[in-house]
Design a protein around this motif. Structure first.
Motif, PDB file in Angstrom:
ATOM      1  N   LYS A  61       0.832  -1.188   0.000  1.00  0.00           N
ATOM      2  CA  LYS A  61       0.000   0.000   0.000  1.00  0.00           C
ATOM      3  C   LYS A  61       0.879   1.256   0.000  1.00  0.00           C
ATOM      4  O   LYS A  61       1.968   1.262   0.597  1.00  0.00           O
ATOM      5  CB  LYS A  61      -0.915   0.010   1.234  1.00  0.00           C
ATOM      6  N   PRO A  62       0.447   2.326  -0.653  1.00  0.00           N
ATOM      7  CA  PRO A  62       1.264   3.542  -0.705  1.00  0.00           C
ATOM      8  C   PRO A  62       1.424   4.172   0.679  1.00  0.00           C
ATOM      9  O   PRO A  62       0.436   4.376   1.387  1.00  0.00           O
ATOM     10  CB  PRO A  62       0.469   4.462  -1.639  1.00  0.00           C
ATOM     11  N   GLU A  63       2.649   4.475   1.050  1.00  0.00           N
ATOM     12  CA  GLU A  63       2.916   5.029   2.373  1.00  0.00           C
ATOM     13  C   GLU A  63       2.560   6.507   2.471  1.00  0.00           C
ATOM     14  O   GLU A  63       2.413   7.040   3.578  1.00  0.00           O
ATOM     15  CB  GLU A  63       4.396   4.828   2.729  1.00  0.00           C
ATOM     16  N   ASN A  64       2.421   7.166   1.328  1.00  0.00           N
ATOM     17  CA  ASN A  64       2.132   8.603   1.350  1.00  0.00           C
ATOM     18  C   ASN A  64       0.635   8.919   1.360  1.00  0.00           C
ATOM     19  O   ASN A  64       0.240  10.080   1.312  1.00  0.00           O
ATOM     20  CB  ASN A  64       2.771   9.287   0.147  1.00  0.00           C
ATOM     21  N   VAL A  65      -0.200   7.879   1.422  1.00  0.00           N
ATOM     22  CA  VAL A  65      -1.653   8.082   1.477  1.00  0.00           C
ATOM     23  C   VAL A  65      -2.137   7.740   2.880  1.00  0.00           C
ATOM     24  O   VAL A  65      -2.025   6.585   3.307  1.00  0.00           O
ATOM     25  CB  VAL A  65      -2.388   7.209   0.436  1.00  0.00           C
ATOM     26  N   PRO A  66      -2.692   8.703   3.627  1.00  0.00           N
ATOM     27  CA  PRO A  66      -3.134   8.432   5.001  1.00  0.00           C
ATOM     28  C   PRO A  66      -4.252   7.394   5.041  1.00  0.00           C
ATOM     29  O   PRO A  66      -5.029   7.251   4.090  1.00  0.00           O
ATOM     30  CB  PRO A  66      -3.644   9.800   5.474  1.00  0.00           C
ATOM     31  N   VAL A  67      -4.307   6.669   6.150  1.00  0.00           N
ATOM     32  CA  VAL A  67      -5.392   5.719   6.376  1.00  0.00           C
ATOM     33  C   VAL A  67      -6.596   6.473   6.932  1.00  0.00           C
ATOM     34  O   VAL A  67      -6.465   7.253   7.881  1.00  0.00           O
ATOM     35  CB  VAL A  67      -4.954   4.602   7.343  1.00  0.00           C
ATOM     36  N   ALA A  68      -7.750   6.256   6.351  1.00  0.00           N
ATOM     37  CA  ALA A  68      -8.952   6.993   6.715  1.00  0.00           C
ATOM     38  C   ALA A  68      -9.486   6.579   8.083  1.00  0.00           C
ATOM     39  O   ALA A  68      -9.381   5.418   8.486  1.00  0.00           O
ATOM     40  CB  ALA A  68     -10.032   6.782   5.661  1.00  0.00           C
ATOM     41  N   THR A  69     -10.066   7.545   8.774  1.00  0.00           N
ATOM     42  CA  THR A  69     -10.786   7.308  10.024  1.00  0.00           C
ATOM     43  C   THR A  69     -12.188   7.880   9.872  1.00  0.00           C
ATOM     44  O   THR A  69     -12.436   8.697   8.973  1.00  0.00           O
ATOM     45  CB  THR A  69     -10.091   7.994  11.210  1.00  0.00           C
ATOM     46  N   PRO A  70     -13.119   7.508  10.734  1.00  0.00           N
ATOM     47  CA  PRO A  70     -14.462   8.095  10.651  1.00  0.00           C
ATOM     48  C   PRO A  70     -14.453   9.617  10.708  1.00  0.00           C
ATOM     49  O   PRO A  70     -15.294  10.278  10.078  1.00  0.00           O
ATOM     50  CB  PRO A  70     -15.180   7.485  11.858  1.00  0.00           C
ATOM     51  N   ASP A  71     -13.509  10.202  11.429  1.00  0.00           N
ATOM     52  CA  ASP A  71     -13.432  11.660  11.506  1.00  0.00           C
ATOM     53  C   ASP A  71     -13.185  12.295  10.145  1.00  0.00           C
ATOM     54  O   ASP A  71     -13.565  13.450   9.915  1.00  0.00           O
ATOM     55  CB  ASP A  71     -12.317  12.088  12.470  1.00  0.00           C
ATOM     56  N   ASP A  72     -12.559  11.559   9.232  1.00  0.00           N
ATOM     57  CA  ASP A  72     -12.310  12.092   7.899  1.00  0.00           C
ATOM     58  C   ASP A  72     -13.598  12.249   7.105  1.00  0.00           C
ATOM     59  O   ASP A  72     -13.651  13.027   6.149  1.00  0.00           O
ATOM     60  CB  ASP A  72     -11.331  11.194   7.142  1.00  0.00           C
ATOM     61  N   LEU A  73     -14.620  11.506   7.464  1.00  0.00           N
ATOM     62  CA  LEU A  73     -15.929  11.689   6.832  1.00  0.00           C
ATOM     63  C   LEU A  73     -16.614  12.926   7.391  1.00  0.00           C
ATOM     64  O   LEU A  73     -17.255  13.689   6.664  1.00  0.00           O
ATOM     65  CB  LEU A  73     -16.805  10.457   7.039  1.00  0.00           C
ATOM     66  N   ALA A  92     -14.887  -6.475   1.819  1.00  0.00           N
ATOM     67  CA  ALA A  92     -14.921  -6.501   3.284  1.00  0.00           C
ATOM     68  C   ALA A  92     -14.145  -5.344   3.898  1.00  0.00           C
ATOM     69  O   ALA A  92     -14.527  -4.825   4.952  1.00  0.00           O
ATOM     70  CB  ALA A  92     -14.358  -7.829   3.788  1.00  0.00           C
ATOM     71  N   GLN A  93     -13.059  -4.925   3.250  1.00  0.00           N
ATOM     72  CA  GLN A  93     -12.254  -3.838   3.816  1.00  0.00           C
ATOM     73  C   GLN A  93     -13.056  -2.540   3.905  1.00  0.00           C
ATOM     74  O   GLN A  93     -13.031  -1.847   4.930  1.00  0.00           O
ATOM     75  CB  GLN A  93     -10.988  -3.625   2.972  1.00  0.00           C
ATOM     76  N   MET A  94     -13.755  -2.207   2.824  1.00  0.00           N
ATOM     77  CA  MET A  94     -14.582  -0.992   2.842  1.00  0.00           C
ATOM     78  C   MET A  94     -15.760  -1.164   3.797  1.00  0.00           C
ATOM     79  O   MET A  94     -16.127  -0.242   4.516  1.00  0.00           O
ATOM     80  CB  MET A  94     -15.064  -0.676   1.425  1.00  0.00           C
ATOM     81  N   LYS A  95     -16.344  -2.357   3.814  1.00  0.00           N
ATOM     82  CA  LYS A  95     -17.472  -2.607   4.711  1.00  0.00           C
ATOM     83  C   LYS A  95     -17.039  -2.465   6.169  1.00  0.00           C
ATOM     84  O   LYS A  95     -17.778  -1.899   6.990  1.00  0.00           O
ATOM     85  CB  LYS A  95     -18.014  -4.026   4.459  1.00  0.00           C
ATOM     86  N   ALA A  96     -15.840  -2.953   6.499  1.00  0.00           N
ATOM     87  CA  ALA A  96     -15.354  -2.836   7.870  1.00  0.00           C
ATOM     88  C   ALA A  96     -15.179  -1.375   8.255  1.00  0.00           C
ATOM     89  O   ALA A  96     -15.510  -0.964   9.385  1.00  0.00           O
ATOM     90  CB  ALA A  96     -14.030  -3.581   8.022  1.00  0.00           C
ATOM     91  N   PHE A  97     -14.675  -0.580   7.325  1.00  0.00           N
ATOM     92  CA  PHE A  97     -14.513   0.845   7.612  1.00  0.00           C
ATOM     93  C   PHE A  97     -15.870   1.509   7.837  1.00  0.00           C
ATOM     94  O   PHE A  97     -16.066   2.254   8.810  1.00  0.00           O
ATOM     95  CB  PHE A  97     -13.775   1.534   6.469  1.00  0.00           C
ATOM     96  N   LEU A  98     -16.813   1.238   6.957  1.00  0.00           N
ATOM     97  CA  LEU A  98     -18.131   1.861   7.102  1.00  0.00           C
ATOM     98  C   LEU A  98     -18.842   1.368   8.359  1.00  0.00           C
ATOM     99  O   LEU A  98     -19.568   2.136   9.010  1.00  0.00           O
ATOM    100  CB  LEU A  98     -18.974   1.576   5.854  1.00  0.00           C
ATOM    101  N   ASP A  99     -18.632   0.105   8.719  1.00  0.00           N
ATOM    102  CA  ASP A  99     -19.238  -0.420   9.939  1.00  0.00           C
ATOM    103  C   ASP A  99     -18.700   0.272  11.187  1.00  0.00           C
ATOM    104  O   ASP A  99     -19.348   0.253  12.239  1.00  0.00           O
ATOM    105  CB  ASP A  99     -19.000  -1.926  10.053  1.00  0.00           C
ATOM    106  N   SER A 100     -17.529   0.871  11.078  1.00  0.00           N
ATOM    107  CA  SER A 100     -16.950   1.559  12.232  1.00  0.00           C
ATOM    108  C   SER A 100     -17.518   2.949  12.439  1.00  0.00           C
ATOM    109  O   SER A 100     -17.124   3.652  13.374  1.00  0.00           O
ATOM    110  CB  SER A 100     -15.421   1.660  12.057  1.00  0.00           C
ATOM    111  N   THR A 101     -18.458   3.355  11.576  1.00  0.00           N
ATOM    112  CA  THR A 101     -19.010   4.710  11.666  1.00  0.00           C
ATOM    113  C   THR A 101     -20.371   4.746  12.354  1.00  0.00           C
ATOM    114  O   THR A 101     -21.137   5.696  12.175  1.00  0.00           O
ATOM    115  CB  THR A 101     -19.121   5.347  10.264  1.00  0.00           C
ATOM    116  N   GLY A 102     -20.680   3.727  13.142  1.00  0.00           N
ATOM    117  CA  GLY A 102     -21.968   3.701  13.841  1.00  0.00           C
ATOM    118  C   GLY A 102     -22.159   4.907  14.746  1.00  0.00           C
ATOM    119  O   GLY A 102     -23.283   5.410  14.905  1.00  0.00           O
ATOM    120  N   GLY A 103     -21.082   5.380  15.352  1.00  0.00           N
ATOM    121  CA  GLY A 103     -21.191   6.556  16.202  1.00  0.00           C
ATOM    122  C   GLY A 103     -21.611   7.793  15.424  1.00  0.00           C
ATOM    123  O   GLY A 103     -22.327   8.659  15.954  1.00  0.00           O
ATOM    124  N   LEU A 104     -21.199   7.876  14.162  1.00  0.00           N
ATOM    125  CA  LEU A 104     -21.613   9.006  13.325  1.00  0.00           C
ATOM    126  C   LEU A 104     -23.100   8.919  13.008  1.00  0.00           C
ATOM    127  O   LEU A 104     -23.802   9.934  12.956  1.00  0.00           O
ATOM    128  CB  LEU A 104     -20.792   9.023  12.032  1.00  0.00           C
TER     129      LEU A 104
END
Length: 213
Positions: A61-73, A92-104
């Motif tokens: 994976k490219p090291e110069n691209v930050p890993v997204a967090t829910p705060d980035d949305l 599954a990778q995208m689904k796992a990220f979106l599943d982490s946004t339940g607090g939003l």
């Protein structure tokens, strides 16, 4: 003289073999054609073990691209989500990220923001539209305003060249040789990025004007 009102777009993608990453870069180029719009690219965290990725022949994976967090949305006015297909569905990778946004969802933090989609499949009939469908319930539950691209590029109405993309967003047909995206597919991505940026800026300007009334 007051500073111009600016809009922010975050492009959040998952890419195994760099196809979607290249598409994201095309969307960024297009969005940056619009004045007073800031554009960032972020990647979704990988969930597969390194040994599995190595057996798949996946590049690092490219090291110069930050890993997204829910705060980035939350921090963005507009969000572009990009992903490859997995059997006609979001991976599954995208689904796992979106599943982490339940607090939003619980706080309504994303309601009213605009969102667009882009995607990659390995074949012409590998899920260019169905993969997009699998993200629509997420957009609805979060109250995001979906901005489809429509037939926003002339190549999308021709049949002289095999290309990805649909009215739901820009797309790539990756193919087994990995020689993609094509020039036309990147042009479509850039056109979607520009269109999406204009829609987001129009909304931001409209909201600011409404606040001043």
């Amino acid at each position: 003289m007051s500073a111009p009102i600016r809009a922010k777009i975050n492009i959040v993608y998952y890419s195994t073999y760099t196809h979607v990453q290249k598409l994201a870069e095309g969307l960024k180029r297009g969005a940056e054609r619009v004045a007073n719009v800031d554009v960032n690219i972020l990647q979704v965290a990988e969930t597969l073990p390194e040994e599995v990725l190595a057996k798949m022949g996946a590049p690092a994976k490219p090291e110069n691209v930050p890993v997204a967090t829910p705060d980035d949305l939350v921090s963005a006015d507009g969000i572009l989500l990009g992903f490859p297909t997995r059997f006609g569905m979001v991976p599954a990778q995208m689904k796992a990220f979106l599943d982490s946004t339940g607090g939003l969802w619980a706080t309504g933090a994303l309601r009213g923001k605009q969102a667009g989609l882009f995607f990659s499949t390995n074949t012409q009939h590998g899920g260019q539209e169905t993969t997009a469908f699998t993200l629509l319930p997420y957009l609805a539950h979060q109250g995001l305003q979906y901005v489809p691209f429509g037939y926003g590029h002339p190549a999308m109405q021709k049949n002289t060249e095999v290309i990805g993309s649909s009215p739901y967003g820009a797309g790539i047909i990756a193919g087994v040789e990995g020689d993609s995206p094509s020039k036309t597919e990147l042009e479509i991505a850039e056109a979607q990025g520009e269109y999406f940026a204009k829609q987001v800026l129009i909304r931001v300007l409209g909201e600011k004007a409404a606040e001043q009334q």
